[in-house]
Scaffold this active site. Structure first.
Site, PDB file in Angstrom:
ATOM      1  N   TYR A 183       0.996  -1.289  -0.006  1.00  0.00           N
ATOM      2  CA  TYR A 183      -0.207  -0.040   0.041  1.00  0.00           C
ATOM      3  C   TYR A 183       0.712   1.265   0.099  1.00  0.00           C
ATOM      4  CZ  TYR A 183      -3.383   3.466   1.540  1.00  0.00           C
ATOM      5  OH  TYR A 183      -4.365   4.605   1.682  1.00  0.00           O
ATOM      6  N   ASP A 227       9.305   2.717  -0.269  1.00  0.00           N
ATOM      7  CA  ASP A 227       8.344   3.148   0.430  1.00  0.00           C
ATOM      8  C   ASP A 227       8.527   2.997   1.912  1.00  0.00           C
ATOM      9  OD1 ASP A 227       6.090   4.176   1.840  1.00  0.00           O
ATOM     10  OD2 ASP A 227       4.622   3.546   0.498  1.00  0.00           O
ATOM     11  N   LYS A 236       4.718   9.233   8.599  1.00  0.00           N
ATOM     12  CA  LYS A 236       4.483   8.947  10.081  1.00  0.00           C
ATOM     13  C   LYS A 236       5.561   9.369  10.917  1.00  0.00           C
ATOM     14  CE  LYS A 236       1.819   4.527   8.400  1.00  0.00           C
ATOM     15  NZ  LYS A 236       0.656   4.882   8.701  1.00  0.00           N
TER      16      LYS A 236
HETATM   17  N1  HOZ Z   1      -3.199   3.654   6.003  1.00  0.00           N
HETATM   18  C1  HOZ Z   1      -3.205   3.250   7.470  1.00  0.00           C
HETATM   19  C2  HOZ Z   1      -2.801   1.967   7.796  1.00  0.00           C
HETATM   20  N2  HOZ Z   1      -1.701   1.257   7.074  1.00  0.00           N
HETATM   21  C3  HOZ Z   1      -4.586   3.728   8.089  1.00  0.00           C
HETATM   22  C4  HOZ Z   1      -4.348   4.887   8.731  1.00  0.00           C
HETATM   23  C5  HOZ Z   1      -5.552   5.414   9.794  1.00  0.00           C
HETATM   24  O1  HOZ Z   1      -6.579   4.900   9.533  1.00  0.00           O
HETATM   25  O2  HOZ Z   1      -5.215   6.110  10.341  1.00  0.00           O
END
Ligand code: HOZ
Length: 422
Positions: free
Chosen positions: A138, A233, A261
């Site tokens: 992802y 990534d 993050k």
């Molecule tokens: N894309 C995030 C997990 N891999 C989710 C982020 C969220 O919902 O805060």
């Protein structure tokens, strides 16, 4: 009416990011009021030991005073200027120092934005249109990358979203993680057309899947041989596996790195950086356009720099790993004691249990996990005051704020939960 019920009237699904809605584990999400250290507490005052850690950023725990104080100080000076600041220089220098393959960096506001912009840059640099990603990885929700994606897209069984024109998606080739032959096959079918191969060096959005011994080095070689940009990534792995991220940990150097993050210390930040000759193509130095009113935001850069300073302290990663090892060894022992042979993947302070016997080294292995069992496990842990990701296809994050007592309680809760759900 609960907060969540009312939220559903005003916010699609009641959440601002799908996987938070507990869709795949059932029940209503815990509505968080605040957090401190290793704990989050909900609107009813119930406290939980938290291993979501805001999906990764809170590596030093929640409301870390060292971060909060600099954010307060920065806020006193103004929350956004839309002009260059010294703080942007400071964090850019710090990132380049910690991640040596990054010679220049651009700060943006989210991981999605970092990936979207980095792909544009890679295409412009290589003068080719196609990109290659891996099924179940992802990279945020931009059109080109929401193709056979992981995380919430996988959780909700929509790995490729409606609304992404087939004409856009056709430029995204999808190979299999840990399968270099699938990469080579696609490359031979698309000779001289692939600009960039992008990969999560540790896949963290199909659960946690580690790279095989040679996978990342093989990708590096293929990219060198074919004049392809290798993009790591590191939105999850950056500053998580080591100060220099997965590239330092595994000893494989990409051309472009995307980050997010942790570098925001919990504020909205993303970044992409890499070789100077590639980064110099970014506007205004070069022709590749990207911009953002809140890019390099003073609160986010202050928080990020404070975070990176903390992570640069001697032994930070050694101590974090020691803590994570006690927890993860305890969890693995629980499985043994209960005669369970579930796949259990871990690296440094990241882990994931799959409700499948044997190992998980690929997307198709991950897909064999019994997600209904994960849902039961999730709720059994939640009932015992432990928050985990509300979906199988995510990771568990340990922070330096988790105490020995938290870890002991978690191992006990894990044992009881696994026992209860058999
Ligand atoms: N894309 C995030 C997990 N891999 C989710 C982020 C969220 O919902 O805060």
């Amino acid at each position: 009416m609960t907060i969540f019920e009312e939220s559903k009237k005003y916010i699609p699904g009641g959440v601002n990011s799908p996987v938070r809605a507990f869709g795949s584990v059932g029940g209503d999400p815990v509505v968080i009021k605040g957090a401190k250290g290793s704990k989050v507490f909900d609107e009813n005052g119930k406290e939980y030991i938290d291993y979501v850690c805001s999906w990764g950023p809170m590596i030093t725990g929640h409301a870390d005073p060292d971060i909060i104080n600099v954010v307060k100080h920065a806020a006193d000076l103004g929350t956004s200027f839309g002009a260059p600041t010294k703080a942007e220089l400071d964090i850019a220098k710090k990132i380049c120092e910690m991640v040596p393959s990054v010679e220049m960096v651009r700060i943006v506001s989210s991981g999605t934005e970092a990936l979207m912009s980095a792909i544009r840059l890679a295409r412009a640099y290589a003068k080719r249109d196609k990109i290659m990603k891996f099924e179940g990885c992802y990279h945020g929700h931009s059109d080109a990358l929401l193709v056979k994606a992981g995380s919430g897209a996988l959780t909700f069984n929509q790995p490729s979203s409606p609304g992404v024109p087939a004409d856009f998606a056709k430029h995204t080739l999808v190979a299999q993680y840990n399968d270099i032959e699938s990469v080579k096959t696609l490359l031979s079918e698309n000779k001289g057309e692939v600009a960039c191969i992008l990969v999560e060096p540790v896949a963290g959005n199909m659960g946690l899947v580690l790279p095989s011994d040679s996978f990342l080095a093989d990708l590096r070689k293929v990219c060198d041989d074919e004049g392809i940009v290798l993009l790591f990534d590191e939105v999850i792995t950056g500053f998580r596996l080591a100060a220099g991220g997965a590239q330092e940990y595994f000893g494989v150097t990409p051309d472009i790195t995307t980050m997010g993050k942790i570098i925001g210390g919990g504020l909205p930040v993303g970044a992409f950086g890499g070789k100077r000759e590639i980064m110099q193509m970014m506007s205004p130095e070069g022709p590749v356009y990207q911009a953002g009113t809140l890019s390099g935001n003073p609160l986010a850069t202050a928080a990020g720099l404070a975070m990176l300073d903390k992570l640069s302290q001697p032994n930070f990663y050694k101590d974090l790993k020691t803590k994570a090892d006690v927890l993860f060894d305890g969890m693995a022992d629980n499985c043994k004691k209960l005669g369970l042979s579930y796949a259990y993947n871990r690296v440094e302070s990241l882990s994931c249990i799959f409700f499948k016997e044997g190992t998980v080294t690929s997307f198709s292995d991950a897909m064999k996990s019994d997600t209904a069992m994960y849902a039961k496990y999730f709720h059994a842990m939640l009932d015992r005051g432990i928050t985990l990701a509300p979906a199988q296809f995510e990771a568990m994050f340990v922070s330096s704020a988790h105490t020995d007592d938290d870890i002991e309680k978690t191992i006990k809760a894990h044992y009881e939960s696994l026992k209860e759900i058999q």
